[in-house]
Design a protein around this motif. Structure first.
Motif, PDB file in Angstrom:
ATOM      1  N   ARG A   1       0.851  -1.178   0.000  1.00 28.11           N
ATOM      2  CA  ARG A   1       0.000   0.000   0.000  1.00 28.11           C
ATOM      3  C   ARG A   1       0.898   1.242   0.000  1.00 28.11           C
ATOM      4  N   GLY A   2       0.495   2.219  -0.801  1.00 24.76           N
ATOM      5  CA  GLY A   2       1.272   3.453  -0.893  1.00 24.76           C
ATOM      6  C   GLY A   2       1.065   4.327   0.334  1.00 24.76           C
ATOM      7  N   ALA A   3       1.730   5.449   0.356  1.00 24.10           N
ATOM      8  CA  ALA A   3       1.678   6.329   1.514  1.00 24.10           C
ATOM      9  C   ALA A   3       0.297   6.959   1.687  1.00 24.10           C
ATOM     10  N   GLY A   4      -0.408   7.190   0.587  1.00 23.70           N
ATOM     11  CA  GLY A   4      -1.690   7.861   0.698  1.00 23.70           C
ATOM     12  C   GLY A   4      -2.887   6.930   0.785  1.00 23.70           C
ATOM     13  N   SER A   5      -2.676   5.633   0.774  1.00 26.43           N
ATOM     14  CA  SER A   5      -3.811   4.712   0.765  1.00 26.43           C
ATOM     15  C   SER A   5      -4.254   4.375   2.179  1.00 26.43           C
ATOM     16  N   ARG A   6      -5.445   3.870   2.266  1.00 23.59           N
ATOM     17  CA  ARG A   6      -5.946   3.471   3.585  1.00 23.59           C
ATOM     18  C   ARG A   6      -5.261   2.185   3.997  1.00 23.59           C
ATOM     19  N   SER A   7      -4.884   2.087   5.227  1.00 20.73           N
ATOM     20  CA  SER A   7      -4.201   0.887   5.692  1.00 20.73           C
ATOM     21  C   SER A   7      -5.119  -0.011   6.507  1.00 20.73           C
ATOM     22  N   LYS A   8      -6.302   0.448   6.817  1.00 16.96           N
ATOM     23  CA  LYS A   8      -7.230  -0.358   7.595  1.00 16.96           C
ATOM     24  C   LYS A   8      -8.483  -0.627   6.773  1.00 16.96           C
ATOM     25  N   ARG A   9      -9.087  -1.771   7.007  1.00 17.02           N
ATOM     26  CA  ARG A   9     -10.358  -2.068   6.382  1.00 17.02           C
ATOM     27  C   ARG A   9     -11.458  -1.291   7.081  1.00 17.02           C
ATOM     28  N   ARG A  10     -12.512  -1.057   6.328  1.00 15.06           N
ATOM     29  CA  ARG A  10     -13.668  -0.402   6.924  1.00 15.06           C
ATOM     30  C   ARG A  10     -14.353  -1.415   7.823  1.00 15.06           C
TER      31      ARG A  10
ATOM     32  N   ARG B 262     -24.788  -6.881  11.441  1.00 19.79           N
ATOM     33  CA  ARG B 262     -26.008  -6.782  10.637  1.00 19.79           C
ATOM     34  C   ARG B 262     -25.660  -6.557   9.165  1.00 19.79           C
ATOM     35  N   GLU B 263     -24.685  -5.682   8.894  1.00 23.16           N
ATOM     36  CA  GLU B 263     -24.266  -5.447   7.510  1.00 23.16           C
ATOM     37  C   GLU B 263     -23.651  -6.701   6.901  1.00 23.16           C
ATOM     38  N   ARG B 264     -22.873  -7.406   7.708  1.00 20.97           N
ATOM     39  CA  ARG B 264     -22.252  -8.637   7.227  1.00 20.97           C
ATOM     40  C   ARG B 264     -23.330  -9.690   6.913  1.00 20.97           C
TER      41      ARG B 264
ATOM     42  N   ALA C 290     -25.073  -8.764   3.704  1.00 25.91           N
ATOM     43  CA  ALA C 290     -24.230  -9.041   2.541  1.00 25.91           C
ATOM     44  C   ALA C 290     -24.213 -10.536   2.226  1.00 25.91           C
ATOM     45  N   VAL C 291     -24.156 -11.366   3.257  1.00 21.33           N
ATOM     46  CA  VAL C 291     -24.163 -12.813   3.055  1.00 21.33           C
ATOM     47  C   VAL C 291     -25.498 -13.245   2.458  1.00 21.33           C
ATOM     48  N   GLU C 292     -26.596 -12.692   2.949  1.00 26.22           N
ATOM     49  CA  GLU C 292     -27.915 -13.039   2.421  1.00 26.22           C
ATOM     50  C   GLU C 292     -28.063 -12.599   0.966  1.00 26.22           C
ATOM     51  N   ASP C 293     -27.575 -11.416   0.632  1.00 29.90           N
ATOM     52  CA  ASP C 293     -27.609 -10.958  -0.762  1.00 29.90           C
ATOM     53  C   ASP C 293     -26.801 -11.882  -1.662  1.00 29.90           C
ATOM     54  N   TYR C 294     -25.654 -12.307  -1.155  1.00 29.55           N
ATOM     55  CA  TYR C 294     -24.803 -13.215  -1.924  1.00 29.55           C
ATOM     56  C   TYR C 294     -25.518 -14.547  -2.157  1.00 29.55           C
ATOM     57  N   ARG C 295     -26.131 -15.088  -1.121  1.00 28.66           N
ATOM     58  CA  ARG C 295     -26.840 -16.363  -1.254  1.00 28.66           C
ATOM     59  C   ARG C 295     -27.998 -16.255  -2.234  1.00 28.66           C
ATOM     60  N   GLU C 296     -28.731 -15.155  -2.198  1.00 26.31           N
ATOM     61  CA  GLU C 296     -29.824 -14.962  -3.143  1.00 26.31           C
ATOM     62  C   GLU C 296     -29.307 -14.885  -4.574  1.00 26.31           C
TER      63      GLU C 296
END
Length: 128
Positions: free
Chosen positions: A14-23, A28-30, A33-39
């Motif tokens: 990762r470069g100097a200006g990029s985010r180093s942490k995941r959002r 509930r969001e996870r 997302a899993v339910e949308d994927y399964r559908e």
């Protein structure tokens, strides 16, 4: 930065200006997302099965049309006639798959159509 740096893996880290942490996502969001994927996967599987079923049914209908054409032009002999009849019957079962609405009986009708088509074509080749 040179062309060699770009092609030799400059983009690995990762470069100097990029985010180093995941959002961070909530549970509930996870789950959403899993339910949308399964559908999505379920719809894809349903469409793929329908396309495969239609293609197999079309193939048995095609075999029946060819068998009827061979009967029409006079290629059938008394020895090959039963095999042509079996091939035509397979096309009738292939066509019947479009009129059966329940999934399990439709699968059985399609299986009978495929078996009859294979038997008919094999018999045609072995007796000719």
């Amino acid at each position: 930065m040179t062309v060699v740096d770009i092609f030799c893996g400059m983009g690995r880290g990762r470069g100097a200006g990029s985010r180093s942490k995941r959002r961070q996502v909530t549970e509930r969001e996870r789950a959403a997302a899993v339910e949308d994927y399964r559908e999505s996967v379920g719809r894809l599987q349903h469409t793929a099965y329908r396309n495969m079923r239609q293609t197999v049914a079309y193939a048995t209908i095609f075999v029946a049309i060819i068998a009827m054409w061979m009967l029409f032009i006079g290629q059938a002999t008394p020895a090959t006639f039963p095999w042509y009849a079996v091939a035509i019957l397979s096309g009738a079962f292939g066509l019947a798959t479009y009129f059966v609405r329940q999934p399990r009986p439709r699968l059985y009708v399609l299986a009978v159509a495929v078996v009859l088509a294979v038997v008919g074509v094999t018999g045609m080749f072995l007796t000719s």
